[in-house]
Design a protein around this motif. Structure first.
Motif, PDB file in Angstrom:
ATOM      1  N   UNK A  28      16.994 168.509  30.286  1.00  0.00           N
ATOM      2  CA  UNK A  28      16.904 167.299  31.353  1.00  0.00           C
ATOM      3  C   UNK A  28      15.965 166.217  30.876  1.00  0.00           C
ATOM      4  N   UNK A  29      14.924 166.490  30.441  1.00  0.00           N
ATOM      5  CA  UNK A  29      14.046 165.611  29.691  1.00  0.00           C
ATOM      6  C   UNK A  29      14.542 164.904  28.535  1.00  0.00           C
ATOM      7  N   UNK A  30      15.142 165.667  27.772  1.00  0.00           N
ATOM      8  CA  UNK A  30      15.742 165.083  26.461  1.00  0.00           C
ATOM      9  C   UNK A  30      16.833 164.056  26.723  1.00  0.00           C
ATOM     10  N   UNK A  31      17.497 164.284  27.978  1.00  0.00           N
ATOM     11  CA  UNK A  31      18.694 163.304  28.425  1.00  0.00           C
ATOM     12  C   UNK A  31      18.124 162.079  28.851  1.00  0.00           C
ATOM     13  N   UNK A  32      16.927 162.245  29.477  1.00  0.00           N
ATOM     14  CA  UNK A  32      16.322 160.912  29.755  1.00  0.00           C
ATOM     15  C   UNK A  32      15.596 160.038  28.628  1.00  0.00           C
ATOM     16  N   UNK A  33      15.125 160.754  27.646  1.00  0.00           N
ATOM     17  CA  UNK A  33      14.669 160.059  26.499  1.00  0.00           C
ATOM     18  C   UNK A  33      15.682 159.648  25.754  1.00  0.00           C
ATOM     19  N   UNK A  34      16.902 160.415  25.402  1.00  0.00           N
ATOM     20  CA  UNK A  34      18.017 159.905  24.571  1.00  0.00           C
ATOM     21  C   UNK A  34      18.544 158.790  25.299  1.00  0.00           C
ATOM     22  N   UNK A  37      21.949 153.271  30.551  1.00  0.00           N
ATOM     23  CA  UNK A  37      20.692 153.786  29.938  1.00  0.00           C
ATOM     24  C   UNK A  37      19.578 154.249  30.963  1.00  0.00           C
ATOM     25  N   UNK A  38      19.281 153.414  31.727  1.00  0.00           N
ATOM     26  CA  UNK A  38      18.264 153.584  32.688  1.00  0.00           C
ATOM     27  C   UNK A  38      18.718 154.502  33.907  1.00  0.00           C
ATOM     28  N   UNK A  39      19.908 154.261  34.265  1.00  0.00           N
ATOM     29  CA  UNK A  39      20.581 155.517  35.385  1.00  0.00           C
ATOM     30  C   UNK A  39      20.429 156.665  34.817  1.00  0.00           C
ATOM     31  N   UNK A  40      20.587 157.086  33.377  1.00  0.00           N
ATOM     32  CA  UNK A  40      20.580 158.289  32.868  1.00  0.00           C
ATOM     33  C   UNK A  40      19.073 158.810  32.784  1.00  0.00           C
ATOM     34  N   UNK A  41      18.187 157.909  32.398  1.00  0.00           N
ATOM     35  CA  UNK A  41      16.766 158.166  32.274  1.00  0.00           C
ATOM     36  C   UNK A  41      16.229 158.608  33.655  1.00  0.00           C
ATOM     37  N   UNK A  42      16.517 157.873  34.801  1.00  0.00           N
ATOM     38  CA  UNK A  42      16.151 158.160  36.050  1.00  0.00           C
ATOM     39  C   UNK A  42      16.684 159.472  36.400  1.00  0.00           C
ATOM     40  N   UNK A  43      17.856 159.908  36.361  1.00  0.00           N
ATOM     41  CA  UNK A  43      18.549 161.061  36.553  1.00  0.00           C
ATOM     42  C   UNK A  43      18.031 162.293  35.667  1.00  0.00           C
ATOM     43  N   UNK A  44      17.785 162.042  34.517  1.00  0.00           N
ATOM     44  CA  UNK A  44      17.161 163.196  33.543  1.00  0.00           C
ATOM     45  C   UNK A  44      15.507 163.386  34.010  1.00  0.00           C
ATOM     46  N   UNK A  45      14.912 162.352  34.396  1.00  0.00           N
ATOM     47  CA  UNK A  45      13.425 162.616  35.045  1.00  0.00           C
ATOM     48  C   UNK A  45      13.586 163.271  36.012  1.00  0.00           C
ATOM     49  N   UNK A  46      14.387 162.873  36.988  1.00  0.00           N
ATOM     50  CA  UNK A  46      14.638 163.453  38.476  1.00  0.00           C
ATOM     51  C   UNK A  46      14.839 164.877  37.895  1.00  0.00           C
ATOM     52  N   UNK A  47      15.639 165.264  37.181  1.00  0.00           N
ATOM     53  CA  UNK A  47      16.382 166.604  37.029  1.00  0.00           C
ATOM     54  C   UNK A  47      15.230 167.601  36.149  1.00  0.00           C
ATOM     55  N   UNK A  48      14.152 167.039  35.792  1.00  0.00           N
ATOM     56  CA  UNK A  48      13.078 167.686  35.124  1.00  0.00           C
ATOM     57  C   UNK A  48      12.049 168.294  36.512  1.00  0.00           C
TER      58      UNK A  48
END
Length: 159
Positions: A38-44, A73-84
């Protein structure tokens, strides 16, 4: 260096690799990998959105669809961080955002292929147009980021 020492070092490296793979499998089984992915998705998502911005800026944002991966991009980052931090977000928000990113990456591949076709000579002059036109396979990098998010969403969560 003697033959025995080389063999011992090779065996040691092989054992370290096996332990590394075993550790990765253990992390997947215990659910630790889901948070990491999830974190890697946010960074990516952030990295690819930044790169896409610069590339599409070179093309003067000639097509309004060029803004879609930059917005996602920011949507994926927010979702990735939220997933962490949240299992609920990892199982609801992250797969929705990731699926949208995958769809956009596939759409971008089609749009880039259409852009190559619209160059003088189209696909008959493929060698030149692939080099000078829009990068045909670049949108698939966005698809990979979305795929990481989808994979993170289906993995087991750490307890």
């Amino acid at each position: 260096m003697g033959r025995t020492k080389r063999r011992a070092r090779t065996t040691l490296r092989r054992n370290e690799a096996v332990r590394g793979i075993d550790r990765l499998v253990r992390n997947v089984e215990t659910g630790r990998f889901e948070r990491s992915l999830s974190g890697l998705t946010a960074v990516g998502a952030v990295v690819t959105a930044g790169e896409i911005y610069f590339e599409h800026d070179k093309a003067s944002f000639g097509d309004p669809w060029m803004w879609a991966p930059i917005v996602l991009g920011p949507v994926g980052a927010i979702a990735g961080v939220a997933g962490v931090f949240s299992k609920t977000a990892a199982k609801t928000l992250l797969p929705i955002a990731a699926a949208t990113i995958v769809a956009n990456g596939l759409q971008g591949t089609w749009l880039h292929a259409r852009g190559v076709a619209q160059k003088p000579g189209g696909w008959r002059n493929a060698r030149y147009n692939l080099e000078m036109g829009p990068p045909l396979l670049a949108p698939l990098l966005v698809t990979l980021v979305g795929g990481m998010g989808l994979l993170a969403a289906v993995l087991r969560r750490e307890k």
